[in-house]
Design an enzyme around this catalytic site. Sequence first.
Site, PDB file in Angstrom:
ATOM      1  N   LYS A   1      -0.659   1.880   6.224  1.00 28.24           N
ATOM      2  CA  LYS A   1      -0.420   1.938   4.804  1.00 28.24           C
ATOM      3  C   LYS A   1       0.019   2.889   4.282  1.00 28.24           C
ATOM      4  O   LYS A   1       0.656   2.708   2.924  1.00 28.24           O
ATOM      5  CB  LYS A   1      -2.298   2.432   4.421  1.00 28.24           C
ATOM      6  CG  LYS A   1      -2.362   3.452   4.984  1.00 28.24           C
ATOM      7  CD  LYS A   1      -4.000   3.918   4.363  1.00 28.24           C
ATOM      8  CE  LYS A   1      -4.580   5.118   5.124  1.00 28.24           C
ATOM      9  NZ  LYS A   1      -3.765   6.426   4.588  1.00 28.24           N
ATOM     10  N   THR A   2       0.549   4.087   4.664  1.00 27.47           N
ATOM     11  CA  THR A   2       1.441   5.139   4.204  1.00 27.47           C
ATOM     12  C   THR A   2       2.853   4.343   4.069  1.00 27.47           C
ATOM     13  O   THR A   2       3.799   4.650   2.882  1.00 27.47           O
ATOM     14  CB  THR A   2       1.715   6.117   5.293  1.00 27.47           C
ATOM     15  OG1 THR A   2       0.543   6.470   5.496  1.00 27.47           O
ATOM     16  CG2 THR A   2       2.625   7.169   4.727  1.00 27.47           C
TER      17      THR A   2
ATOM     18  N   ASP B   1      -4.393   6.948  -2.463  1.00 28.33           N
ATOM     19  CA  ASP B   1      -4.334   6.979  -1.052  1.00 28.33           C
ATOM     20  C   ASP B   1      -5.653   7.195  -0.811  1.00 28.33           C
ATOM     21  O   ASP B   1      -6.351   8.229  -1.351  1.00 28.33           O
ATOM     22  CB  ASP B   1      -3.474   7.821  -0.250  1.00 28.33           C
ATOM     23  CG  ASP B   1      -3.409   7.485   1.265  1.00 28.33           C
ATOM     24  OD1 ASP B   1      -3.988   6.119   1.589  1.00 28.33           O
ATOM     25  OD2 ASP B   1      -2.839   8.215   1.979  1.00 28.33           O
ATOM     26  N   GLU B   2      -6.337   6.768   0.256  1.00 31.26           N
ATOM     27  CA  GLU B   2      -7.624   6.861   0.864  1.00 31.26           C
ATOM     28  C   GLU B   2      -8.731   6.918  -0.210  1.00 31.26           C
ATOM     29  O   GLU B   2      -9.660   7.708  -0.278  1.00 31.26           O
ATOM     30  CB  GLU B   2      -7.700   8.463   1.429  1.00 31.26           C
ATOM     31  CG  GLU B   2      -6.878   8.537   2.706  1.00 31.26           C
ATOM     32  CD  GLU B   2      -7.033   7.987   3.865  1.00 31.26           C
ATOM     33  OE1 GLU B   2      -8.372   6.989   3.869  1.00 31.26           O
ATOM     34  OE2 GLU B   2      -6.377   8.076   5.035  1.00 31.26           O
TER      35      GLU B   2
ATOM     36  N   GLN C   1     -13.927   2.536   6.789  1.00 34.15           N
ATOM     37  CA  GLN C   1     -13.782   4.182   7.179  1.00 34.15           C
ATOM     38  C   GLN C   1     -14.156   5.087   6.097  1.00 34.15           C
ATOM     39  O   GLN C   1     -13.833   6.231   5.991  1.00 34.15           O
ATOM     40  CB  GLN C   1     -12.134   4.454   7.262  1.00 34.15           C
ATOM     41  CG  GLN C   1     -11.437   3.379   8.384  1.00 34.15           C
ATOM     42  CD  GLN C   1     -10.064   3.707   8.704  1.00 34.15           C
ATOM     43  OE1 GLN C   1      -9.726   4.783   9.195  1.00 34.15           O
ATOM     44  NE2 GLN C   1      -9.248   2.939   8.212  1.00 34.15           N
TER      45      GLN C   1
ATOM     46  N   ARG D   1      -8.842   5.121  16.780  1.00 34.64           N
ATOM     47  CA  ARG D   1      -7.954   6.454  16.903  1.00 34.64           C
ATOM     48  C   ARG D   1      -7.115   5.854  18.181  1.00 34.64           C
ATOM     49  O   ARG D   1      -6.217   6.707  18.286  1.00 34.64           O
ATOM     50  CB  ARG D   1      -8.679   7.784  17.147  1.00 34.64           C
ATOM     51  CG  ARG D   1      -9.250   8.071  16.174  1.00 34.64           C
ATOM     52  CD  ARG D   1      -8.690   8.046  14.413  1.00 34.64           C
ATOM     53  NE  ARG D   1      -9.117   6.896  13.924  1.00 34.64           N
ATOM     54  CZ  ARG D   1      -8.524   6.355  13.033  1.00 34.64           C
ATOM     55  NH1 ARG D   1      -7.349   6.867  12.492  1.00 34.64           N
ATOM     56  NH2 ARG D   1      -8.701   5.313  12.197  1.00 34.64           N
TER      57      ARG D   1
END
Length: 736
Positions: A35-36, A223-224, A254, A610
Amino acid sequence: MVNNNLVKNLNDQQLQAVIYNEGPSIIIAGAGVGKTRVLTHKIAYLIAALKIPSEKILALTFTNKAAKEMQARTQQLLNDPDAKVKVATYHSLCAQILRRDIGILNFKNNFNIIDPSDQKQILKEIYSRDFDTKADAGELRLLISYISEWKNAHLTKDDVISDYYHQKDWTLRAKVYQQYQEYLKTNSCLDFDDLLLLVAKLFNEFPDILSKWQNQFQFVLVDEFQDTNDLQYQILINLVKKHQNLTVVGDPDQTIYTWRGANINLILKFTERFPTAKTFILNQNYRSTTKILTTANSLIAQNQQRIEKNLFTSNSLGEDIHIFHAWNPNQEGNWVANVIKKLVLQENIKLNQIAVLYRNNYLSKDLEQAFINHNLNYKIIGGFKFFDRKEIKDILAYLKVIAWNDNLSTIRILNSTPKIGAKTIETFLEKANENNLTLSEYLYLFQHNLTKNHKVILQPLINSIAEIKKDRVQQLTSVYKLVEEILQVTNYIQKLKDNYEIERIDNIKQFLGHLIEFDKRNNQEVVGEDLLTSFLQEVSLYTDLEEENSLDAVNFMTIHSAKGLEFFVVFVIGVNEGILPGLNKTNDLTKQEKDKLEEEIRLFYVAITRAKKLLFLSSTNGFSYILNKQLYPSRFFQELDPQYLRIINLSHNTEEKFYPKNYKFNQMTTKSNNLVLKQPKQTPNAWQVNDLLVHDIFGRGVVTKIIGNKIQVAFHNSSGGIKILDANHKAIKKIN
């Protein structure tokens, strides 16, 4: 022709999300999907392909670390280090807005931003000074949390008292809350809540100011987005109302911060608020193996509050997920240590590629003891933030006094000055208030009134600070040089050396390196008081740990702290009922309990995703004195697809069942793997604190702590620093 760098290495889903810029859009980005990369390419595409001026673009994220990374990657893509895209956290954006426009609310624009440790100090003093009460750390933490709630709900002291009628404790807290608010106003201080609340007020009540900032940022990316709270959303909606060019990126699966105010409905119902919004689903994972993703998908599919997606990958099938059930936490810790030693020796995996995750911090206790006994390095992430350390707070206090004559910082300096007690400081404060001066102003202007002893102690310090304010700040071009001068004037480093506090000196060296980087980034664009204010504002808004640590050590952290990170190997310990999930009921759940259970599933999902290559999950038996009940494996094990699970049975416990008789684990016992736990040999520790020794390399030192069969030693030679050594290490000898 668009630069090929802006579109190459993007899959079809990512490419479509990058090139769509015809109004609002939402990008549902699963774990490890890049996503970044999408966000930075989208920003670069706006500038290079659509010719949007870089200063008209705003990207919002939740940590300073993420903001810096996004800024750097965008500039690299554009091959333009001077691109002026504003990448910021909500708090730093609001601080910038208030520096410009807070005057209309009758506040000074050189306000001081206080952090949680400052809040604790202010509240502690209010309890003591105004109510003759000593508040412990737990009470202060509780009140800070409630003050945040009350402020966001726009409650006054009387509102709080009416809610808790006839309850003395709450009446006292309400009065402390009022005094706290008055303290902030009197001393031109804002806490983190104020930054958001005052910007929301500006936007709601002053259309001209809102319009100015709407025109400043014509394209906004977030973002997020799943971590956004209602107040942040209100500010965001006002900001984009004029141009409607809003892109949000996030993953409902998330959302693990609802306890901090995150509202999952903001992302789930985004298209209701923006009916014309285009939706993009990113579900190709580049991080994990197929087996890890299959396990994660099977878990999260149990939730109702989500936007459906199934993560997939072109990575290898990978290793099975190992599951171990220990008979007590001590055995669980030893199992983790043994497996890691095997991975390091046989698979050539480095310790810093490994993370051990847990639901609550207290679960690290047995783990730490096991690692000490097995001679394994570990570091606890998120335990104590760099900018909260005493030596760093002390230096920042000097800067805040120089910049703003800040009372709280002056008190901190006086508290660390020998022979200046609390009663003396209180007297100074009273006299400063009588003369309508700040504490530092009073000490400078009335130093002739000090007693003889106080003059000897304080005058050099007072006059040095005054001289720096007068002669250095107006022409300031380097914060690094200013701090170097402060350290020299105060003899701060030498005092630490005298007390063998080498770790603190190392932290200051790291801080000086941070200042060099800050000066480079600034490149003398801002000078004088504005430069100092800019630096203090940046530091006061740090919310994430930003430490460089070259130590090869296993990472211990809570699952919440691990969000956004990835590791070659991941262990998740304490997967027990009452811990993960943190619920005691299994049936007849209320709506609130069902929502809580879904968040706990999301938390476990974050932990699983993770892992890049290897994943180990463990639970334990025994009695928990924290939960006050017997421990059993988590219900979540039953939600995992069993085809890739490998249950570990210990050979010396083969007669015992892996799971309690009343627990439905039959579907999981399809595979087994025998593993004998090795207990490290224990040798007696003959050392005591304050014993003197000599090391073959580091020279003379003193024992400062006993840690199992190890000792912590402070070496006199600065190159030695503080070391943890085996008690029977061949290189050390006791000096009688």
